[in-house]
Write a protein that holds these residues in place. Sequence first.
Motif, PDB file in Angstrom:
ATOM      1  N   LEU A   1      74.961 -66.817 -49.377  1.00 36.40           N
ATOM      2  CA  LEU A   1      74.238 -67.220 -50.574  1.00 36.40           C
ATOM      3  C   LEU A   1      73.790 -65.968 -51.321  1.00 36.40           C
ATOM      4  O   LEU A   1      73.599 -64.910 -50.715  1.00 36.40           O
ATOM      5  CB  LEU A   1      73.023 -68.084 -50.202  1.00 36.40           C
ATOM      6  CG  LEU A   1      73.313 -69.299 -49.312  1.00 36.40           C
ATOM      7  CD1 LEU A   1      72.014 -69.920 -48.812  1.00 36.40           C
ATOM      8  CD2 LEU A   1      74.146 -70.326 -50.050  1.00 36.40           C
ATOM      9  N   ILE A   2      73.606 -66.095 -52.627  1.00 34.83           N
ATOM     10  CA  ILE A   2      73.240 -64.944 -53.452  1.00 34.83           C
ATOM     11  C   ILE A   2      71.903 -65.206 -54.152  1.00 34.83           C
ATOM     12  O   ILE A   2      71.754 -66.185 -54.884  1.00 34.83           O
ATOM     13  CB  ILE A   2      74.318 -64.653 -54.521  1.00 34.83           C
ATOM     14  CG1 ILE A   2      75.717 -64.606 -53.899  1.00 34.83           C
ATOM     15  CG2 ILE A   2      73.979 -63.346 -55.249  1.00 34.83           C
ATOM     16  CD1 ILE A   2      75.936 -63.513 -52.883  1.00 34.83           C
ATOM     17  N   TYR A   3      70.946 -64.348 -53.913  1.00 30.42           N
ATOM     18  CA  TYR A   3      69.644 -64.400 -54.577  1.00 30.42           C
ATOM     19  C   TYR A   3      69.873 -64.109 -56.061  1.00 30.42           C
ATOM     20  O   TYR A   3      70.537 -63.141 -56.424  1.00 30.42           O
ATOM     21  CB  TYR A   3      68.731 -63.354 -53.955  1.00 30.42           C
ATOM     22  CG  TYR A   3      67.240 -63.559 -54.133  1.00 30.42           C
ATOM     23  CD1 TYR A   3      66.452 -63.980 -53.062  1.00 30.42           C
ATOM     24  CD2 TYR A   3      66.603 -63.272 -55.335  1.00 30.42           C
ATOM     25  CE1 TYR A   3      65.062 -64.113 -53.193  1.00 30.42           C
ATOM     26  CE2 TYR A   3      65.237 -63.409 -55.481  1.00 30.42           C
ATOM     27  CZ  TYR A   3      64.475 -63.840 -54.400  1.00 30.42           C
ATOM     28  OH  TYR A   3      63.115 -63.976 -54.534  1.00 30.42           O
ATOM     29  N   HIS A   4      69.328 -64.936 -56.922  1.00 32.98           N
ATOM     30  CA  HIS A   4      69.609 -64.822 -58.358  1.00 32.98           C
ATOM     31  C   HIS A   4      68.900 -63.610 -58.963  1.00 32.98           C
ATOM     32  O   HIS A   4      67.689 -63.447 -58.795  1.00 32.98           O
ATOM     33  CB  HIS A   4      69.157 -66.085 -59.082  1.00 32.98           C
ATOM     34  CG  HIS A   4      69.895 -66.362 -60.352  1.00 32.98           C
ATOM     35  ND1 HIS A   4      70.004 -65.437 -61.370  1.00 32.98           N
ATOM     36  CD2 HIS A   4      70.589 -67.454 -60.775  1.00 32.98           C
ATOM     37  CE1 HIS A   4      70.713 -65.945 -62.355  1.00 32.98           C
ATOM     38  NE2 HIS A   4      71.099 -67.160 -62.013  1.00 32.98           N
ATOM     39  N   PRO A   5      69.628 -62.727 -59.655  1.00 30.59           N
ATOM     40  CA  PRO A   5      68.977 -61.590 -60.323  1.00 30.59           C
ATOM     41  C   PRO A   5      67.853 -62.011 -61.258  1.00 30.59           C
ATOM     42  O   PRO A   5      66.836 -61.309 -61.378  1.00 30.59           O
ATOM     43  CB  PRO A   5      70.131 -60.940 -61.106  1.00 30.59           C
ATOM     44  CG  PRO A   5      71.350 -61.281 -60.325  1.00 30.59           C
ATOM     45  CD  PRO A   5      71.101 -62.670 -59.806  1.00 30.59           C
TER      46      PRO A   5
ATOM     47  N   PRO B   1      81.705 -69.956 -51.786  1.00 31.19           N
ATOM     48  CA  PRO B   1      81.667 -71.225 -52.530  1.00 31.19           C
ATOM     49  C   PRO B   1      80.966 -71.191 -53.881  1.00 31.19           C
ATOM     50  O   PRO B   1      81.415 -71.823 -54.826  1.00 31.19           O
ATOM     51  CB  PRO B   1      80.942 -72.167 -51.557  1.00 31.19           C
ATOM     52  CG  PRO B   1      81.205 -71.582 -50.214  1.00 31.19           C
ATOM     53  CD  PRO B   1      81.230 -70.100 -50.414  1.00 31.19           C
ATOM     54  N   GLY B   2      79.847 -70.481 -53.979  1.00 32.90           N
ATOM     55  CA  GLY B   2      79.143 -70.440 -55.263  1.00 32.90           C
ATOM     56  C   GLY B   2      78.390 -71.712 -55.578  1.00 32.90           C
ATOM     57  O   GLY B   2      78.141 -72.029 -56.740  1.00 32.90           O
ATOM     58  N   ASN B   3      78.011 -72.460 -54.531  1.00 29.86           N
ATOM     59  CA  ASN B   3      77.245 -73.687 -54.712  1.00 29.86           C
ATOM     60  C   ASN B   3      75.846 -73.497 -54.159  1.00 29.86           C
ATOM     61  O   ASN B   3      75.602 -72.635 -53.322  1.00 29.86           O
ATOM     62  CB  ASN B   3      77.910 -74.857 -53.991  1.00 29.86           C
ATOM     63  CG  ASN B   3      79.307 -75.130 -54.513  1.00 29.86           C
ATOM     64  OD1 ASN B   3      79.554 -75.058 -55.702  1.00 29.86           O
ATOM     65  ND2 ASN B   3      80.225 -75.419 -53.608  1.00 29.86           N
ATOM     66  N   MET B   4      74.935 -74.345 -54.608  1.00 32.78           N
ATOM     67  CA  MET B   4      73.585 -74.360 -54.042  1.00 32.78           C
ATOM     68  C   MET B   4      73.683 -74.813 -52.595  1.00 32.78           C
ATOM     69  O   MET B   4      74.425 -75.750 -52.283  1.00 32.78           O
ATOM     70  CB  MET B   4      72.693 -75.329 -54.834  1.00 32.78           C
ATOM     71  CG  MET B   4      71.282 -75.461 -54.304  1.00 32.78           C
ATOM     72  SD  MET B   4      70.289 -73.972 -54.525  1.00 32.78           S
ATOM     73  CE  MET B   4      68.687 -74.517 -53.959  1.00 32.78           C
ATOM     74  N   ASP B   5      72.991 -74.131 -51.690  1.00 31.66           N
ATOM     75  CA  ASP B   5      72.965 -74.541 -50.292  1.00 31.66           C
ATOM     76  C   ASP B   5      72.349 -75.931 -50.210  1.00 31.66           C
ATOM     77  O   ASP B   5      71.193 -76.127 -50.583  1.00 31.66           O
ATOM     78  CB  ASP B   5      72.118 -73.550 -49.493  1.00 31.66           C
ATOM     79  CG  ASP B   5      72.076 -73.868 -48.001  1.00 31.66           C
ATOM     80  OD1 ASP B   5      72.609 -74.921 -47.611  1.00 31.66           O
ATOM     81  OD2 ASP B   5      71.508 -73.073 -47.247  1.00 31.66           O
TER      82      ASP B   5
ATOM     83  N   THR C   1      83.017 -59.438 -61.828  1.00 28.73           N
ATOM     84  CA  THR C   1      82.572 -59.384 -60.434  1.00 28.73           C
ATOM     85  C   THR C   1      82.148 -60.755 -59.941  1.00 28.73           C
ATOM     86  O   THR C   1      82.498 -61.170 -58.822  1.00 28.73           O
ATOM     87  CB  THR C   1      81.404 -58.395 -60.278  1.00 28.73           C
ATOM     88  OG1 THR C   1      81.823 -57.092 -60.707  1.00 28.73           O
ATOM     89  CG2 THR C   1      80.935 -58.326 -58.831  1.00 28.73           C
ATOM     90  N   ILE C   2      81.390 -61.487 -60.756  1.00 27.31           N
ATOM     91  CA  ILE C   2      80.927 -62.814 -60.344  1.00 27.31           C
ATOM     92  C   ILE C   2      82.092 -63.794 -60.230  1.00 27.31           C
ATOM     93  O   ILE C   2      82.143 -64.611 -59.305  1.00 27.31           O
ATOM     94  CB  ILE C   2      79.847 -63.338 -61.314  1.00 27.31           C
ATOM     95  CG1 ILE C   2      78.552 -62.538 -61.127  1.00 27.31           C
ATOM     96  CG2 ILE C   2      79.591 -64.827 -61.100  1.00 27.31           C
ATOM     97  CD1 ILE C   2      77.432 -62.937 -62.048  1.00 27.31           C
TER      98      ILE C   2
ATOM     99  N   THR D   1      74.634 -69.354 -58.619  1.00 28.83           N
ATOM    100  CA  THR D   1      75.757 -70.246 -58.372  1.00 28.83           C
ATOM    101  C   THR D   1      76.761 -70.116 -59.514  1.00 28.83           C
ATOM    102  O   THR D   1      76.479 -69.480 -60.534  1.00 28.83           O
ATOM    103  CB  THR D   1      75.311 -71.715 -58.269  1.00 28.83           C
ATOM    104  OG1 THR D   1      74.894 -72.181 -59.569  1.00 28.83           O
ATOM    105  CG2 THR D   1      74.168 -71.884 -57.276  1.00 28.83           C
ATOM    106  N   ALA D   2      77.898 -70.765 -59.344  1.00 27.71           N
ATOM    107  CA  ALA D   2      78.905 -70.749 -60.403  1.00 27.71           C
ATOM    108  C   ALA D   2      78.416 -71.471 -61.643  1.00 27.71           C
ATOM    109  O   ALA D   2      78.910 -71.248 -62.744  1.00 27.71           O
ATOM    110  CB  ALA D   2      80.193 -71.389 -59.895  1.00 27.71           C
TER     111      ALA D   2
END
Length: 342
Positions: free
Chosen positions: A247-251, A127-131, A118-119, A89-90
């Motif tokens: 949504l983006i899985y956190h590295p 959005p960059g928020n938690m679902d 990039t981020i 997330t942001a």
Amino acid sequence: MAAMKRRTVKLLTFFVLFIFLTSFLLNYSHTVVTPTWFPKQMVIEFSENLKKLITYSHRPCTCARCIGERKVSSWFDERFNWSVQPLLTAQNALLEEDTYSWWLRLQREKQPSNLNDTIKELFQVVPGNMDPLLEKKSVGCRRCAVVGNSGNLKESWYGPQIDSHDFVLRMNKAPTVGFEADVGSKTTHHLVYPESFRDLAENVSMILVPFKTLDLQWVISAVTTGTITHTYVPVPKKIKVQKNKILIYHPAFIKYVFDSWLKGHGRYPSTGILSVIFSLHICDEVDLYGFGADSKGNWHHYWENNPSAGAFRKTGVHDGDFESNVTATLESINKIRIFKGR
């Protein structure tokens, strides 16, 4: 009773101070992604961490078996870390140096773009928020089905059982149309990377698993200009996914799975085991379908007849046997259930 309340207040105060100091140090010690407005970013991160602390520390579960229950298995307690956040997330986009270096080596990008830039660009597009659906706020029992792609789903008739779950997670190319009786028709979250993307229904959240910086750039491109059409293979130019459903899985979570659960086996985790450990963090009860070999010992997809079944297990990228041992151990300590087909 009064003494107990005093101890609780002291404990909470300690955690608040700990989180505050941790957030403070992270902002100065991590250099991969630097927030533009430090004070605002620190307050936001502090607030989010505090909310997660209260939520996860005091949220009772009403399931017959609850994943988060401690002191059931020392093996599990040594590996499970509820504080590691599954989604990027942001507010949590800071990566430790060793995490960033490890992640960059996954697919050996020769000239990766600046992750910080990039981020920032990514979270101007999505959005960059938690679902909110994934935040375990309310008391109850969240039942999740994680559906793999094994041929052992053929003629299993698991469809209605899978669809009865609150959340249904699928991955990669997995189709449902024409296979509903065995695999169900419901999907709430679908894990993909650019090369494994498939069209999704409007109400499905796409969880991108980024194995390289280009994957994050692809998301930006696929919902805007459509300029990226090739990574190491052709990838979709545009995708029809609502931006608030991306949504983006956190590295850092990928590395957590690799370090804590796989103990360094394989080069990096498969999408399957990433889906399983992800579900441990967002669900109260987890059922696995479509994992492992079929009754004849073949490792292939339920939608195809693969003459070279099992070849992926010899690539050296993923350690399929070790990952299978992890899920089998989780089942043996009653943290998950595995349905192996018929």
